[in-house]
Write an enzyme that holds these catalytic residues in place. Structure first.
Site, PDB file in Angstrom:
ATOM      1  N   ARG A  66      84.608  65.536  40.067  1.00 44.71           N
ATOM      2  CA  ARG A  66      83.594  65.220  41.070  1.00 44.71           C
ATOM      3  C   ARG A  66      84.066  63.881  41.645  1.00 44.71           C
ATOM      4  NH1 ARG A  66      79.953  61.339  39.870  1.00 44.71           N
ATOM      5  NH2 ARG A  66      80.138  60.953  37.386  1.00 44.71           N
TER       6      ARG A  66
ATOM      7  N   ARG B 245      77.842  58.651  48.192  1.00 44.62           N
ATOM      8  CA  ARG B 245      76.517  58.392  48.351  1.00 44.62           C
ATOM      9  C   ARG B 245      76.055  58.216  49.861  1.00 44.62           C
ATOM     10  NH1 ARG B 245      77.306  53.197  44.312  1.00 44.62           N
ATOM     11  NH2 ARG B 245      77.234  54.366  42.400  1.00 44.62           N
TER      12      ARG B 245
ATOM     13  N   ARG C 162     100.420  57.571  30.824  1.00 44.25           N
ATOM     14  CA  ARG C 162     100.827  56.857  31.950  1.00 44.25           C
ATOM     15  C   ARG C 162     100.777  55.342  31.312  1.00 44.25           C
ATOM     16  NH1 ARG C 162     104.026  57.458  35.911  1.00 44.25           N
ATOM     17  NH2 ARG C 162     102.899  56.220  37.503  1.00 44.25           N
TER      18      ARG C 162
ATOM     19  N   ARG D 215      96.284  47.781  42.726  1.00 42.85           N
ATOM     20  CA  ARG D 215      95.269  46.722  42.906  1.00 42.85           C
ATOM     21  C   ARG D 215      95.650  45.321  42.471  1.00 42.85           C
ATOM     22  NH1 ARG D 215      90.800  48.557  38.408  1.00 42.85           N
ATOM     23  NH2 ARG D 215      91.866  48.482  36.502  1.00 42.85           N
TER      24      ARG D 215
ATOM     25  N   GLU E  20      98.494  44.938  39.557  1.00 43.05           N
ATOM     26  CA  GLU E  20      98.613  46.091  38.587  1.00 43.05           C
ATOM     27  C   GLU E  20      99.540  47.166  38.910  1.00 43.05           C
ATOM     28  OE1 GLU E  20      95.421  48.948  36.849  1.00 43.05           O
ATOM     29  OE2 GLU E  20      94.668  46.913  36.254  1.00 43.05           O
TER      30      GLU E  20
ATOM     31  N   TYR F 285      90.371  59.709  27.303  1.00 41.53           N
ATOM     32  CA  TYR F 285      90.176  58.802  28.271  1.00 41.53           C
ATOM     33  C   TYR F 285      88.626  58.172  27.781  1.00 41.53           C
ATOM     34  CZ  TYR F 285      89.420  55.078  31.741  1.00 41.53           C
ATOM     35  OH  TYR F 285      89.358  53.667  32.242  1.00 41.53           O
TER      36      TYR F 285
ATOM     37  N   ASP G 293      85.694  55.344  28.028  1.00 39.89           N
ATOM     38  CA  ASP G 293      85.197  53.936  28.550  1.00 39.89           C
ATOM     39  C   ASP G 293      84.705  53.118  27.223  1.00 39.89           C
ATOM     40  OD1 ASP G 293      85.691  54.120  31.486  1.00 39.89           O
ATOM     41  OD2 ASP G 293      83.700  55.126  31.611  1.00 39.89           O
TER      42      ASP G 293
END
Length: 365
Positions: free
Chosen positions: A170, A174, A247, A278, A298, A346, A348
């Protein structure tokens, strides 16, 4: 000598060690790096807390997890609002009414919706087979080509048409003028850096850094009744079913004698002719007033066994290998596997903490 040998001093290992110690267990935490904290480690450079392994913004909807980290450090009210540069123009992220105004000059949600829906109808498809088709089916051509395509190809080192569709299940869209990247109720940066949390978790616990578990596996394992392993699960089993793929990232830090380099903590660089993905300006995470600044470029890189593994490549082939390793791990009553590398997932930060708390609860109840 110990109840638990904890391999890896990242968030999972530190939370487990803390909770085990509270239960009266004796723990030894070892890490191959020269510091504890894993990827949340901060390096103080002339008064600025530099996120050594990339930007880490804490966010969660779970009040229990929020209260848990706040017992070790007070958090500021930093809100992650990255901006993105594409073809010399700045765009707000995540995709919101500011972004749509910057793209098309639209001023109302209805105008933006009409454009997006017409582009989805024209360029999308019902059964996307790759990332490009998936993105076009979710957001349309303009947003995809301006803000997703080249950035994603740099990040993964492959063409978007060669990447699986599930990478972007997804996309946050917004129809409000809201640049807050996360929807979570709680968000911020620990005042004084993440090291305060790690130091609080490990207080009173035996720690050894610069220790490679695999160079002395038998001797280290003999020190404790059980092992908590947070490294690469395929390495634990001598790559029995082959290497799992990742990666990697590379960071270039520069101290600048300027007060404010880019005006934001995180700026993405979409264009393929810019080698980095970035630039992070660390002082903005803590609203620093220093006369100098530190920036980090990065770079996303092809992973090899000599490099740090950051992002698991969760394609079908790697998932099959991981399931084979997981089956082996379930036969290890005296080894607990946890964290991003051991679970090939992955996570958080809040998810890693939740996972560690769940496993300690299972262990001690």
């Amino acid at each position: 000598m110990y109840d638990y040998l904890i391999v890896g001093a990242g968030l999972f290992g530190c939370v487990f060690a803390h909770e085990a110690t509270k239960k009266g267990k004796k723990c030894l935490v070892v890490d191959k790096r020269d510091h504890v904290g894993g990827n949340v480690y901060c390096e103080n450079v002339d008064g600025i807390n530099v996120h050594k392994y990339g930007a880490h913004i804490f966010h969660t909807n779970d009040k229990d997890i929020w209260d848990y980290v706040n017992q070790f450090a007070e958090f500021n009210n930093y809100v992650n609002s990255p901006v993105s540069i594409s073809k010399g123009k700045l765009y707000n992220l995540p995709f919101n009414m500011n972004t749509f105004y910057q793209l098309w000059g639209t001023k109302t949600p209805e105008e933006a919706k009409t454009i997006i829906e017409s582009q989805i109808k024209e360029f999308g498809c019902k059964n996307p087979e790759n990332l490009e088709e998936q993105a076009l089916s979710l957001i349309g051509k303009d947003v995809y080509e301006t803000l997703i395509k080249e950035y994603t190809e740099k990040q993964w080192g492959k063409k978007a048409t060669e990447l699986p569709a599930f990478i972007i299940k997804r996309l946050p869209v917004r129809y409000t003028f809201n640049n807050n990247y996360f929807n979570d109720a709680y968000q911020g940066i620990p005042i004084g850096g993440y090291n305060k949390i790690i130091d609080g978790l490990l207080e009173g616990i035996d720690i050894k850094t610069n220790v490679d578990f695999f160079k002395d596996k038998d001797a280290l394992s003999s020190l404790a009744k059980k092992i908590v392993f947070t490294g690469k699960i395929d390495e634990f089993y001598d790559y029995n079913y082959g290497n799992l793929e990742y990666r990697s990232l590379r960071f270039e830090n520069t101290k600048l004698n300027t007060e404010n380099f880019q005006g934001n903590a995180v700026v993405n660089y979409n264009d393929s002719n810019v080698p980095y993905t970035r630039i992070i300006e660390h002082k903005h995470f803590e609203f620093g007033k220093q006369k100098h600044t530190v920036i980090t470029k990065e770079f996303s890189e092809q992973w090899t066994t000599e490099k740090e593994a950051y992002y698991p490549i969760n394609n079908e082939e790697n998932q099959k290998k991981y399931q084979a390793y997981k089956a082996l791990s379930l036969q290890e009553p005296d080894v607990i596997f946890g964290g991003r590398l051991a679970e090939y997932k992955y996570y958080d930060m809040h998810q890693i903490i939740a996972s560690a708390l769940q496993k300690t609860k299972k262990e001690f109840n």
